[in-house]
Design a protein around this motif. Structure first.
Motif, PDB file in Angstrom:
ATOM      1  N   CYS A 397       7.211  -6.673   0.644  1.00 17.36           N
ATOM      2  CA  CYS A 397       6.616  -6.221   1.837  1.00 17.36           C
ATOM      3  C   CYS A 397       5.020  -6.509   1.578  1.00 17.36           C
ATOM      4  O   CYS A 397       4.500  -6.689   0.549  1.00 17.36           O
ATOM      5  CB  CYS A 397       6.748  -4.739   1.804  1.00 17.36           C
ATOM      6  N   GLU A 398       4.211  -6.808   2.594  1.00 14.41           N
ATOM      7  CA  GLU A 398       2.908  -7.004   2.440  1.00 14.41           C
ATOM      8  C   GLU A 398       2.089  -6.035   1.721  1.00 14.41           C
ATOM      9  O   GLU A 398       1.407  -6.276   1.089  1.00 14.41           O
ATOM     10  CB  GLU A 398       2.310  -7.692   3.814  1.00 14.41           C
ATOM     11  N   LYS A 399       2.258  -4.780   2.353  1.00 14.88           N
ATOM     12  CA  LYS A 399       1.681  -3.781   1.702  1.00 14.88           C
ATOM     13  C   LYS A 399       2.701  -2.571   1.337  1.00 14.88           C
ATOM     14  O   LYS A 399       3.393  -2.352   2.276  1.00 14.88           O
ATOM     15  CB  LYS A 399       0.527  -3.058   2.809  1.00 14.88           C
ATOM     16  N   ILE A 400       2.500  -2.155   0.248  1.00 18.86           N
ATOM     17  CA  ILE A 400       3.510  -1.111  -0.239  1.00 18.86           C
ATOM     18  C   ILE A 400       3.045   0.087   0.234  1.00 18.86           C
ATOM     19  O   ILE A 400       1.923   0.684   0.023  1.00 18.86           O
ATOM     20  CB  ILE A 400       3.431  -1.096  -2.006  1.00 18.86           C
ATOM     21  N   GLU A 401       3.893   0.816   1.003  1.00 16.82           N
ATOM     22  CA  GLU A 401       3.704   2.182   1.397  1.00 16.82           C
ATOM     23  C   GLU A 401       4.835   3.107   1.025  1.00 16.82           C
ATOM     24  O   GLU A 401       5.853   3.037   1.398  1.00 16.82           O
ATOM     25  CB  GLU A 401       3.467   2.233   2.918  1.00 16.82           C
ATOM     26  N   ALA A 402       4.294   4.099   0.265  1.00 25.18           N
ATOM     27  CA  ALA A 402       5.256   4.833  -0.530  1.00 25.18           C
ATOM     28  C   ALA A 402       6.108   5.695   0.417  1.00 25.18           C
ATOM     29  O   ALA A 402       5.371   6.562   1.316  1.00 25.18           O
ATOM     30  CB  ALA A 402       4.627   5.604  -1.629  1.00 25.18           C
ATOM     31  N   GLY A 403       7.173   5.537   0.584  1.00 26.90           N
ATOM     32  CA  GLY A 403       8.228   6.300   1.535  1.00 26.90           C
ATOM     33  C   GLY A 403       8.744   7.591   0.683  1.00 26.90           C
ATOM     34  O   GLY A 403       8.328   7.752  -0.643  1.00 26.90           O
ATOM     35  N   PHE A 404       9.807   8.213   0.782  1.00 23.32           N
ATOM     36  CA  PHE A 404      10.400   9.333   0.127  1.00 23.32           C
ATOM     37  C   PHE A 404      10.804   8.872  -1.091  1.00 23.32           C
ATOM     38  O   PHE A 404      10.866   9.437  -2.187  1.00 23.32           O
ATOM     39  CB  PHE A 404      11.537   9.979   1.135  1.00 23.32           C
ATOM     40  N   GLY A 405      11.618   7.662  -0.861  1.00 18.09           N
ATOM     41  CA  GLY A 405      12.192   7.033  -2.283  1.00 18.09           C
ATOM     42  C   GLY A 405      11.134   6.768  -3.242  1.00 18.09           C
ATOM     43  O   GLY A 405      11.462   6.963  -4.490  1.00 18.09           O
ATOM     44  N   LEU A 406      10.235   5.995  -3.134  1.00 20.33           N
ATOM     45  CA  LEU A 406       9.285   5.433  -4.252  1.00 20.33           C
ATOM     46  C   LEU A 406       8.523   7.104  -4.206  1.00 20.33           C
ATOM     47  O   LEU A 406       8.082   7.067  -5.561  1.00 20.33           O
ATOM     48  CB  LEU A 406       8.225   4.513  -3.528  1.00 20.33           C
TER      49      LEU A 406
END
Length: 443
Positions: A397-406
């Motif tokens: 991914c270009e920009k890492i956006e933390a979802g529930f998993g991360l």
């Protein structure tokens, strides 16, 4: 703050108002001056013989047009001020302007009716703000068409301003005709320009509404996805809480009843040794009790195993991760390379669960979101810490956006005072360092 579109419309309306008021004042003033001039040089009889019709008291007409012009300016300022937004006052100002404008047109014998175009243009802006505005627009439009000088003189006798212009010299006639026609033309041009600005402003509003609707749809989609992830997280938390409670019960059984039965079995074995061969009946009874107690220990172990179904609870850490990798490879059809050198070290329960869940969540993300085909899992133990590195060849991914998993991975690592980093240079990478206590080896 007013928008650019409103400022443009107000500028055109102000210009149109100045032109309209200048036209009615100049025409009434010109008629008054010419009338006074004709009377003063005693040519009234000749003028009346050439004129079709003459107005009433020209001075009174001029004074009325001046007063009406002041009223037009005041009503326009009231509408555009921020003092009131009362729709009744706005409608009242339009009604007053319409009546005054119609009286001025009649007094000028329909030689100029551009003031109705100005009223018409104003009403267009307020059409959606007041339910009566469409009535004003229709009445103003019909009135403008019916008050055209060329149309009215077909039915009634009205004086023509050309009769007054012809009294002047030839050079002045040319100038007056130019000014008169220019004012009429400029009124129409301003009206057309105002309509164009209104149409463009409406289109801009429509585009903004469409863009807003699009953003709302995206926000709703994101909210729905977030809700789904939240529900999944709540289910995982509930399952984790259930597992922890079952583990606690299992430990209680193991530590109390299991140890009691184990001690009882050992005591029975000692009694059998003491009984010897002299008392076969007693020895047989003790053998039976020993067998029953050992079967009880076996049953307890089976019950504890059923209460602790999760892989890290059934197996040691390395075997649990190997089973996870094999099951994932078989179900998802991906290639997973596992490099684990922890051998048989047994960590505390929170450490084992954190390590297992990090690997599990990373594999799930790599397959579900990264569409990875190859995944490398490395688990290395250093002095006082264990290092995890999970890399895949997915889309990243270009920009890492933390979802529930991360976020869950980060929370688990933070609970153990560790560090975790995410990268997406080629595919996706999870790198974690977890400080651990020295574990003892499995039996």
């Amino acid at each position: 703050m007013k928008s650019i579109g409103n400022l443009k419309i107000n500028t055109v309306l102000e210009t149109m108002l100045v032109i309209s008021l200048a036209a009615i004042i100049l025409i009434s003033g010109f008629i008054w001056i010419v009338t006074q001039s004709v009377v003063s040089i005693h040519e009234a009889k000749l003028f009346l013989s050439n004129a079709v019709n003459v107005p009433g008291n020209t001075l009174h007409i001029f004074i009325f047009t001046v007063i009406s012009s002041i009223c037009f300016i005041l009503t326009f300022c009231i509408r555009n001020s921020n003092i009131t937004n009362d729709t009744r006052i706005i409608f009242a100002t339009f009604a007053l302007e319409f009546v005054l404008g119609l009286i001025c047109i009649i007094l000028l014998n329909f030689n100029y009716n551009g003031i109705l175009l100005w009223t018409f243009a104003n009403a267009l802006i307020y059409m959606k703000r007041n339910k009566y505005m469409p009535i004003v627009v229709v009445i103003a439009m019909i009135s403008y068409l019916l008050t055209t000088h060329e149309l009215v003189k077909l039915f009634i006798n009205v004086f023509d301003i050309s009769s007054y212009i012809e009294v002047c010299s030839q050079s002045i006639q040319t100038l007056i005709y130019f000014i008169y026609n220019a004012l009429n033309l400029m009124t129409v041009v301003c009206f057309i320009l105002c309509c164009i600005i209104i149409i463009v402003s409406k289109e801009e509003i429509i585009e903004k509404n469409l863009e807003l609707n699009k953003r709302l749809e995206i926000a709703n989609t994101d909210l729905q996805r977030t809700n789904e992830e939240l529900e999944k997280s709540l289910m995982d938390n509930a399952r984790l809480a259930e597992i922890r409670e079952r583990n606690r019960i299992a430990r209680e059984i193991h530590d109390t009843l299991g140890h009691t039965l184990t001690g009882l079995a050992a005591g029975i074995d000692a009694c059998i040794a003491l009984a010897g061969d002299d008392k076969p009946a007693l020895r047989n009874q003790l053998d039976l009790l020993s067998k029953v107690s050992r079967n009880g220990i076996k049953d307890i172990r089976m019950s504890v195993s059923s209460l602790r179904p999760d892989a890290p609870e059934r197996l040691n850490l390395k075997n649990a991760i190997e089973e996870l990798v094999e099951n994932t490879k078989r179900v998802a059809g991906v290639n997973i390379n596992l490099d684990c050198d922890t051998i048989n070290l047994k960590f505390d329960e929170d450490e084992e669960m954190a390590i297992y869940r990090i690997v599990q969540e990373s594999l799930t993300n790599a397959i579900r979101h990264g569409k990875a085909k190859n995944i490398d899992v490395s688990i290395k133990k250093n002095y006082g810490s264990i290092n995890l590195l999970i890399c895949d060849d997915g889309i990243g991914c270009e920009k890492i956006e933390a979802g529930f998993g991360l976020r869950h991975i980060r929370e688990r690592v933070n609970m153990l005072k560790g560090q975790v980093n995410f990268g997406s240079d080629e595919g996706f990478k999870v790198e974690a360092m977890i400080p651990i206590r020295w574990g003892e080896e499995y039996d």
